[in-house]
Scaffold this active site. Structure first.
Site, PDB file in Angstrom:
ATOM      1  N   ASP A   1       0.847  -1.426   0.047  1.00 59.62           N
ATOM      2  CA  ASP A   1       0.088   0.046  -0.060  1.00 59.62           C
ATOM      3  C   ASP A   1       0.816   1.138   0.200  1.00 59.62           C
ATOM      4  O   ASP A   1       1.911   1.158   0.229  1.00 59.62           O
ATOM      5  CB  ASP A   1      -0.991  -0.133   1.188  1.00 59.62           C
ATOM      6  CG  ASP A   1      -0.363   0.330   2.652  1.00 59.62           C
ATOM      7  OD1 ASP A   1       0.838  -0.562   2.881  1.00 59.62           O
ATOM      8  OD2 ASP A   1      -0.523   1.107   3.122  1.00 59.62           O
TER       9      ASP A   1
ATOM     10  N   GLU B   1       0.035  -0.319   5.725  1.00 60.30           N
ATOM     11  CA  GLU B   1       0.743   0.084   6.557  1.00 60.30           C
ATOM     12  C   GLU B   1       0.824   1.659   6.835  1.00 60.30           C
ATOM     13  O   GLU B   1       0.849   2.406   7.741  1.00 60.30           O
ATOM     14  CB  GLU B   1       2.322  -0.411   6.066  1.00 60.30           C
ATOM     15  CG  GLU B   1       3.471   0.098   7.083  1.00 60.30           C
ATOM     16  CD  GLU B   1       3.910   1.575   7.034  1.00 60.30           C
ATOM     17  OE1 GLU B   1       4.595   2.146   8.059  1.00 60.30           O
ATOM     18  OE2 GLU B   1       3.619   2.215   6.022  1.00 60.30           O
TER      19      GLU B   1
END
Length: 459
Positions: free
Chosen positions: A100, A162
């Site tokens: 991500d 994250e």
């Protein structure tokens, strides 16, 4: 990248195989960057993250990992998991990264499309090119260069949320420890102090965020009729926030040590000014070395204030004002105790009997790695052979809460934080980029580390 010097301790052909894989690394990174995998459905459709996760799973399966799969974590994101059994007597290494990315922020500030890998001035630009898709490509390149000759067991975890900080993987790990258990953990979400300076991050600051609300009146009152004796909530808030700093701007929270020193690699002040974009004539805050202030001392930042905006404000004494305050916590300081100290300081600093409410938003513990084990010795050898220089130790001002979860779950494992990121990457900012030479060298470092670590376990 052409090799400037011979590498006598590098196995025959390994550096050449890494170099030959760089076109594939670029193609892989271009595919990954093209997926806007921002783990926030309010900004980007979730299917982009799903596509990125599936791409990562397929790539690592092709690179020789087994049982590669997507595992849903408690925040709804998907982590990519996989493994490769260890040869008899060999250790196991966990490979970590995340797919991500941060949102692109202001598209108009980018010099090329954020989700299109673009080469310019010898660097590859795009959101996630360094943080952290470049590190995914580094893992893949190292494994492909080794081929079937991977001498250790492998565990893989590539996180899916994250950057949003919603804690999906942190919540997943304790209940699934056997899926991730390893002797050494390569947490590849950091990087070198500068291009060509081999570095491992050994300290991370923790975090304590609070929201302070100051109230002084039942409601906003006309400043002409009541201004003067009527207590101004915004003025009170400004005084409270100002109390968090010394005259030189250094953080000063009652009950917290502000004299810590950093013993690892330093940070040149002029380089810091350039990296941070400090305007000419503007002074740096605090005293001591830049490294002391960044990695060994608490640091307070006012992240935002709720108050009347300039445009549209009325001639009124504000009755209420709020601020979001962030405190970075150095290793050696308990984050919960730091949050309590910050809360007590804010309340004690309230002037004029103003009412103060402090809401704790969240905390994250700092982290310090032990560096005296066989994994760090293997890393130093790998860095020397790939860069011609020994590994240097660096701190990071940011927080990676997963590190503390992994450290508590696997207390005997060595944890190494490294990767392809360096200051010029501008991670989280417009025009993020990566130096392909760092991908090449760090891929070689990782491959050499796996060979060295296996050798150390046999001796």
């Amino acid at each position: 990248m052409t090799e400037p010097t011979a590498r006598p301790n590098v196995p025959d052909g390994l550096a050449a195989r890494v170099a030959a894989l760089m076109p594939r690394a670029k193609a892989d990174l271009a595919e990954l960057v093209a997926m806007p995998s921002v783990a926030d459905a309010r900004q980007f459709p979730p299917e982009h993250c799903r596509r990125a996760a599936e791409w990562v799973a397929g790539a690592f399966a092709d690179a020789g990992l087994e049982d590669v799969r997507l595992a849903e974590t408690p925040d709804g994101s998907h982590a990519v998991l996989g493994h490769r059994p260890a040869p008899p007597g060999a250790p196991t290494v966990l490979l970590y990264s995340h797919y991500d990315v941060q949102p692109p922020l202001d598209d108009t500030a980018w010099h090329s499309p954020p989700f299109e890998l673009t080469e310019r001035d010898g660097r590859w630009y795009g959101r996630g090119a360094a943080d952290c898709k470049g590190n995914i490509v580094m893992h893949l390149t190292a494994l492909r260069a080794l081929g079937d000759d991977i001498p250790v067991g492998l565990r893989l975890v590539v996180e899916g949320s994250e950057e949003q900080g919603t804690g999906g993987l942190e919540a997943y790990v304790p209940g699934h420890a056997d899926e991730l258990r390893a002797d050494a953990l390569l947490i590849c979400d950091t990087g070198n102090a500068a291009v060509g300076v081999p570095t491992a991050t050994t300290a991370l600051r923790g975090l304590a965020n609070v929201v302070i609300t100051v109230s002084t009146l039942a409601g906003d009152m006309h400043s002409g009729m009541f201004g003067g004796p009527a207590p101004d909530a915004l003025g009170a808030l400004i005084r409270i926030l100002d109390s968090l700093r010394d005259a030189d701007g250094g953080t000063r929270v009652h009950g917290l040590d502000n004299e810590g020193t950093w013993s690892g690699l330093g940070y040149d002040e002029q380089q810091f000014r350039s990296d941070a974009g400090v305007l000419d004539g503007v002074e740096l805050l605090g005293s001591g070395s830049v490294a002391d202030r960044l990695w060994a001392r608490p640091a307070v930042t006012v992240l935002g204030i709720d108050c009347p905006p300039v445009v549209g404000s009325a001639s009124a004494v504000p009755a209420r004002a709020r601020a979001r305050v962030s405190l970075r916590v150095p290793p050696g300081t308990d984050a919960a105790a730091a949050a309590e100290a910050l809360t007590a300081h804010l309340r004690a600093a309230a002037p004029w009997g103003a009412r103060v409410e402090v809401e704790r938003e969240g905390i994250g513990s700092p982290f310090r790695a032990a560096t005296d084990g066989p994994a760090y010795a293997a890393l130093d050898r790998a860095m020397r052979d790939a860069y011609g220089k020994p590994v240097r130790f660096l701190g990071q001002g940011g927080s990676i809460p997963l590190c503390n979860v992994l450290a508590s779950t696997f207390p005997e494992a060595e944890m190494i934080l490294m990767g392809v990121e360096e200051p010029r990457c501008l991670i989280h900012a417009p025009n993020e980029s990566v130096d392909p030479a760092e991908i090449e060298r760090m891929s070689l470092v990782e491959a050499l580390f796996l060979l060295n670590y296996a050798e150390a376990s046999r001796s």
